[in-house]
Design a protein around this motif. Structure first.
Motif, mmCIF file in Angstrom:
data_model
loop_
_atom_site.group_PDB
_atom_site.id
_atom_site.type_symbol
_atom_site.label_atom_id
_atom_site.label_comp_id
_atom_site.label_asym_id
_atom_site.label_seq_id
_atom_site.Cartn_x
_atom_site.Cartn_y
_atom_site.Cartn_z
ATOM 1 N N MET A 101 27.232 -9.648 -6.895
ATOM 2 C CA MET A 101 26.183 -10.430 -6.259
ATOM 3 C C MET A 101 24.821 -9.902 -6.702
ATOM 4 S SD MET A 101 25.536 -11.006 -2.137
ATOM 5 C CE MET A 101 27.219 -11.538 -1.862
ATOM 6 N N ILE A 102 23.884 -10.820 -6.928
ATOM 7 C CA ILE A 102 22.503 -10.464 -7.197
ATOM 8 C C ILE A 102 21.692 -10.863 -5.974
ATOM 9 C CG2 ILE A 102 20.515 -10.742 -8.720
ATOM 10 C CD1 ILE A 102 22.960 -9.540 -10.106
ATOM 11 N N VAL A 103 21.116 -9.891 -5.296
ATOM 12 C CA VAL A 103 20.296 -10.159 -4.118
ATOM 13 C C VAL A 103 18.834 -10.010 -4.515
ATOM 14 C CG1 VAL A 103 19.836 -9.582 -1.714
ATOM 15 C CG2 VAL A 103 22.128 -9.198 -2.670
ATOM 16 N N ILE A 104 18.106 -11.112 -4.483
ATOM 17 C CA ILE A 104 16.675 -11.089 -4.758
ATOM 18 C C ILE A 104 15.956 -11.177 -3.416
ATOM 19 C CG2 ILE A 104 14.756 -12.140 -5.997
ATOM 20 C CD1 ILE A 104 16.902 -11.212 -7.890
ATOM 21 N N ALA A 105 15.312 -10.107 -3.022
ATOM 22 C CA ALA A 105 14.576 -10.072 -1.761
ATOM 23 C C ALA A 105 13.084 -9.985 -2.060
ATOM 24 C CB ALA A 105 15.001 -8.870 -0.924
ATOM 25 N N SER A 106 12.295 -10.710 -1.301
ATOM 26 C CA SER A 106 10.850 -10.587 -1.448
ATOM 27 C C SER A 106 10.374 -9.320 -0.741
ATOM 28 C CB SER A 106 10.151 -11.821 -0.879
ATOM 29 O OG SER A 106 10.400 -11.944 0.511
ATOM 30 N N GLN A 107 9.133 -8.969 -0.985
ATOM 31 C CA GLN A 107 8.504 -7.820 -0.337
ATOM 32 C C GLN A 107 7.082 -8.215 0.053
ATOM 33 O OE1 GLN A 107 8.216 -5.217 1.149
ATOM 34 N NE2 GLN A 107 9.690 -3.632 0.572
ATOM 35 N N ILE A 108 6.496 -7.429 0.948
ATOM 36 C CA ILE A 108 5.094 -7.638 1.277
ATOM 37 C C ILE A 108 4.251 -7.353 0.025
ATOM 38 C CG2 ILE A 108 5.427 -7.065 3.705
ATOM 39 C CD1 ILE A 108 4.285 -4.288 3.104
ATOM 40 N N PRO A 109 3.000 -7.794 -0.031
ATOM 41 C CA PRO A 109 2.156 -7.500 -1.195
ATOM 42 C C PRO A 109 2.073 -5.998 -1.466
ATOM 43 C CG PRO A 109 1.123 -9.172 0.156
ATOM 44 C CD PRO A 109 2.316 -8.690 0.925
ATOM 45 N N GLN A 110 1.889 -5.661 -2.715
ATOM 46 C CA GLN A 110 1.943 -4.256 -3.133
ATOM 47 C C GLN A 110 0.927 -3.377 -2.403
ATOM 48 O OE1 GLN A 110 3.265 -3.278 -7.268
ATOM 49 N NE2 GLN A 110 2.157 -5.180 -7.724
ATOM 50 N N ALA A 111 -0.183 -3.950 -2.027
ATOM 51 C CA ALA A 111 -1.203 -3.161 -1.335
ATOM 52 C C ALA A 111 -0.706 -2.608 -0.008
ATOM 53 C CB ALA A 111 -2.458 -4.016 -1.102
ATOM 54 N N GLY A 112 0.324 -3.237 0.555
ATOM 55 C CA GLY A 112 0.841 -2.788 1.841
ATOM 56 C C GLY A 112 2.049 -1.894 1.744
ATOM 57 N N LEU A 113 2.627 -1.721 0.555
ATOM 58 C CA LEU A 113 3.819 -0.892 0.404
ATOM 59 C C LEU A 113 3.500 0.563 0.721
ATOM 60 C CD1 LEU A 113 5.355 -2.348 -2.898
ATOM 61 C CD2 LEU A 113 6.097 -2.772 -0.545
ATOM 62 N N GLY A 114 4.446 1.216 1.362
ATOM 63 C CA GLY A 114 4.267 2.635 1.626
ATOM 64 C C GLY A 114 4.361 3.003 3.083
ATOM 65 N N GLY A 115 4.700 2.050 3.959
ATOM 66 C CA GLY A 115 4.976 2.413 5.341
ATOM 67 C C GLY A 115 3.849 2.145 6.302
ATOM 68 N N ARG A 116 3.746 0.938 6.788
ATOM 69 C CA ARG A 116 2.847 0.544 7.882
ATOM 70 C C ARG A 116 1.372 0.828 7.594
ATOM 71 N NH1 ARG A 116 6.252 1.274 13.484
ATOM 72 N NH2 ARG A 116 8.291 0.829 12.589
ATOM 73 N N ARG A 117 0.985 0.662 6.353
ATOM 74 C CA ARG A 117 -0.420 0.890 5.997
ATOM 75 C C ARG A 117 -1.296 -0.300 6.364
ATOM 76 N NH1 ARG A 117 -0.055 1.859 -0.080
ATOM 77 N NH2 ARG A 117 -2.319 1.761 0.122
ATOM 78 N N LYS A 118 -0.698 -1.498 6.360
ATOM 79 C CA LYS A 118 -1.492 -2.696 6.583
ATOM 80 C C LYS A 118 -1.086 -3.452 7.846
ATOM 81 C CE LYS A 118 -3.923 -2.704 2.681
ATOM 82 N NZ LYS A 118 -5.398 -2.733 2.632
ATOM 83 N N GLY A 119 0.052 -3.084 8.436
ATOM 84 C CA GLY A 119 0.507 -3.786 9.624
ATOM 85 C C GLY A 119 0.856 -5.229 9.341
ATOM 86 N N MET A 120 1.508 -5.481 8.212
ATOM 87 C CA MET A 120 1.816 -6.845 7.787
ATOM 88 C C MET A 120 3.061 -7.377 8.488
ATOM 89 S SD MET A 120 1.059 -6.816 3.703
ATOM 90 C CE MET A 120 -0.618 -6.641 3.088
ATOM 91 N N LEU A 121 3.114 -8.691 8.610
ATOM 92 C CA LEU A 121 4.289 -9.352 9.152
ATOM 93 C C LEU A 121 5.501 -9.041 8.283
ATOM 94 C CD1 LEU A 121 4.882 -11.401 11.493
ATOM 95 C CD2 LEU A 121 4.714 -13.205 9.765
ATOM 96 N N HIS A 122 6.641 -8.782 8.918
ATOM 97 C CA HIS A 122 7.932 -8.516 8.246
ATOM 98 C C HIS A 122 8.001 -7.132 7.602
ATOM 99 C CE1 HIS A 122 8.473 -12.648 9.081
ATOM 100 N NE2 HIS A 122 8.111 -13.163 7.928
ATOM 101 N N GLU A 123 6.970 -6.314 7.729
ATOM 102 C CA GLU A 123 6.918 -5.039 7.026
ATOM 103 C C GLU A 123 7.974 -4.064 7.547
ATOM 104 O OE1 GLU A 123 3.649 -1.467 6.201
ATOM 105 O OE2 GLU A 123 3.104 -3.254 7.315
ATOM 106 N N LEU A 124 8.628 -3.372 6.616
ATOM 107 C CA LEU A 124 9.553 -2.281 6.919
ATOM 108 C C LEU A 124 9.025 -1.004 6.269
ATOM 109 C CD1 LEU A 124 12.974 -4.044 6.220
ATOM 110 C CD2 LEU A 124 12.116 -3.335 8.453
ATOM 111 N N ASP A 125 9.334 0.138 6.857
ATOM 112 C CA ASP A 125 8.926 1.403 6.243
ATOM 113 C C ASP A 125 9.509 1.534 4.839
ATOM 114 O OD1 ASP A 125 7.536 2.022 8.508
ATOM 115 O OD2 ASP A 125 8.954 3.534 9.231
ATOM 116 N N ASP A 126 10.777 1.169 4.691
ATOM 117 C CA ASP A 126 11.432 1.257 3.381
ATOM 118 C C ASP A 126 12.558 0.235 3.359
ATOM 119 O OD1 ASP A 126 12.649 1.879 0.998
ATOM 120 O OD2 ASP A 126 12.702 4.040 1.347
ATOM 121 N N GLN A 127 12.237 -0.978 2.945
ATOM 122 C CA GLN A 127 13.236 -2.043 2.936
ATOM 123 C C GLN A 127 14.390 -1.727 2.001
ATOM 124 O OE1 GLN A 127 12.241 -6.449 3.073
ATOM 125 N NE2 GLN A 127 12.760 -6.264 0.897
#
Length: 557
Positions: A101-127
């Motif tokens: 299986m190939i699972v393609i998952a989206s992510q929050i914009p790169q500026a928010g990656l790294g653990g609750r830096r931007k408080g974005m919707l759907h954000e995980l510390d490490d998806q």
């Protein structure tokens, strides 16, 4: 709309879909989400077929069912956070059962990656960490130029033995921004062969040739290796005069009606004792885990030869000669070594040939079940089997009927599919939906009323795409197998009884044809459903019981 889309430029989302198409993908399963819209926008401009599920977990099951019948990875697209997490239980089944299986998952914009830096919707510390337990590898793409290479590598990894799901996540801005490189064309994947070591093959051949009581457990790895592996298994069994049992995942690996076949009775104590009595036991393409070891009750006294593509399972539960290899390559190598070596020892099961031993054990199983007041259960299973064509693909939930099927279902020329890897419920109907899409022919799904409620929303998907799935719901008013487990263990049940809908009326509310059937009319109703078009539902109100394995000492007389 992004600037790239306004001026008609290709985006990262386009590049993902183009790469999948170049690799040979034809179908995508999934559900849109805020961060994944760039993927779905590109999907809408592509030739790929999109199957719109209603719950991400079911979309994963559908991709699994598709992969099992097409021999190509199922492609699943999910959105960030809740969407990705909801899919994990379905992905776990693919991982446990080695389904590509190939699972393609989206992510929050790169500026928010790294653990609750931007408080974005759907954000995980490490998806990506959330996917680590249920996928072979995990990747985050940071630039569009990396998309073709990473997706190509994911495709290769998913198909390489042991097969399984691969996780690729892509931030929203990468999906929406312009793609600076041309679309890939006609990507060709070469898979490395997982060949056995020559010295191990020679030792296995020596042990099997000298065995007086050889026996074989055939798992899902034999089936996934294809017809050549199954032919090599049959030739080896006949050359050695060895009884063969198939695990649930290995159903069809060895002909059910062969004189050496013990069917799928891996959970029966009579069969377990055959394998304990074997002086050489060959287990191929199976982890020898909970089910295939009869819940770890099997205690082999002879030499074990264990072949599997996953090195972590070798000797995990039993000591022996572990061989990491693809089932086909290992079986063919061992078969050739025996054919070109000394003639195998004539098998002797305490005065019986292997065929006579198999016939005796199967009589013992039949006689034991005949004394357990289980004619109703056997009749229901016969009715289902007699109603569907010999080439039917069937999908079974973790329900009492499914457990009966694990041991008794004669697939003939079709294929048997169940969630025997991870054991999650709700598998049957969505995976059958994916299987019917892949096969472009009618398939059967069998669920209990409890497991049916996990996937009832997919009636909308089946209707929307007019998928030819016949869904048999056996309604016993609760979680039937858990009811038995709890009653046997504690003398009472808690949480097993369920209020459920009128399944016929509910299916009809989706615009899906539905019939209330009974044991007497089940065959006729199933046959009529099989000849219909689009999805349909049969509801069978009845209670089934499980058979009880014997624990008496194996009679060798």
């Amino acid at each position: 709309m992004t600037h790239a889309q306004e001026v008609g430029m290709r985006t990262g989302g386009d590049l993902v879909i183009e790469t999948l198409s170049a690799l040979g993908a034809t179908t995508v399963f999934g559900i849109p989400g805020q961060h994944a819209l760039g993927l779905f926008d590109a999907l809408g401009r592509s030739p790929l077929q999109y199957i719109s599920s209603r719950v991400e977990n079911n979309a994963a099951f559908a991709a699994d069912g598709f992969a099992r019948v097409t021999n190509q990875p199922g492609v699943l697209i999910v959105s960030t956070g809740p969407g990705a997490l909801t899919a994990l239980a379905g992905i776990q089944e693919a991982y446990a059962s080695s389904v590509p299986m190939i699972v393609i998952a989206s992510q929050i914009p790169q500026a928010g990656l790294g653990g609750r830096r931007k408080g974005m919707l759907h954000e995980l510390d490490d998806q990506k960490a959330a996917a680590r337990n249920v996928t072979k590898t995990q990747h985050t793409i940071h630039h569009a130029s990396a998309i073709p290479a990473v997706v190509e590598d994911a495709w290769r990894t998913a198909l390489s033995a042991p097969q399984g799901p691969v996780w690729v996540e892509i931030p929203q801005d990468v999906l929406l921004h312009p793609a600076p490189i041309p679309p890939p064309c006609d990507l060709s994947i070469t898979l490395a062969q997982l060949t056995p070591h020559h010295s191990s093959v020679a030792r296995a051949a020596q042990l099997l040739s000298a065995a007086r009581r050889p026996a074989i457990i055939a798992g899902g790895g034999v089936r996934r290796s294809g017809m050549a592996a199954q032919q090599a298994l049959a030739m080896l069994a006949e050359l050695l005069d060895a009884p063969v049992v198939c695990t649930p995942g290995g159903n069809t690996a060895f002909p059910y009606d062969h004189p050496l076949s013990l069917g799928g009775w891996v959970e029966d104590r009579y069969v377990t004792e055959v394998f304990e009595d074997a002086d050489v036991l060959l287990a191929v393409g199976t982890a020898l885990g909970e089910v295939s070891s009869n819940y770890y009750s099997m205690q082999p006294r002879g030499q074990l030869i264990h072949i599997d593509a996953e090195p972590r399972v070798l000797e995990a539960n039993y000591p022996g000669l572990g061989i990491r290899a693809d089932a086909e390559l290992a079986l063919e190598a061992i078969l050739s070594a025996i054919q070109h070596g000394p003639k195998p020892t004539v098998s002797n099961w305490h005065g019986l040939t292997a065929a006579k031993l198999v016939a005796k054990v199967r009589r013992q199983i039949t006689d034991r079940i005949a004394h357990q007041d289980l004619e109703h259960e056997q009749s229901i299973m016969r009715s289902i089997r007699n109603a569907v064509p010999d080439d039917a693909h069937t999908y079974w939930d973790m329900t009492i009927a499914g457990y009966w099927a694990w041991n008794t279902w004669d697939t003939k020329h079709g294929a048997f599919h169940s969630a025997q890897g991870a054991g999650g419920i709700g598998y049957a109907f969505p995976s059958a939906l994916g299987g019917a899409v892949g096969l472009q022919q009618r398939v059967l799904a069998v669920s209990g009323d409890g497991s049916a409620m996990y996937s009832i929303a997919e009636l909308a998907a089946a209707k929307q795409h007019n998928v030819p799935v016949t869904w048999l719901i056996i309604d016993d008013g609760g979680y039937g197998i858990l009811r038995e487990y709890m009653h046997d263990a504690f003398g009472q049940t808690v949480g097993t009884e369920l209020t459920r809908p009128d399944f016929v009326a509910l299916a009809q509310s989706f615009g899906v044809s539905a019939t209330l059937t009974d044991p007497a009319s089940l065959v006729d109703d199933l046959q009529a459903a099989w000849l219909a078009t689009g999805p349909n539902v049969l509801v069978l109100p009845t209670t089934l019981k499980m058979w009880t394995p014997t624990h008496q000492t194996f009679d060798r007389a």
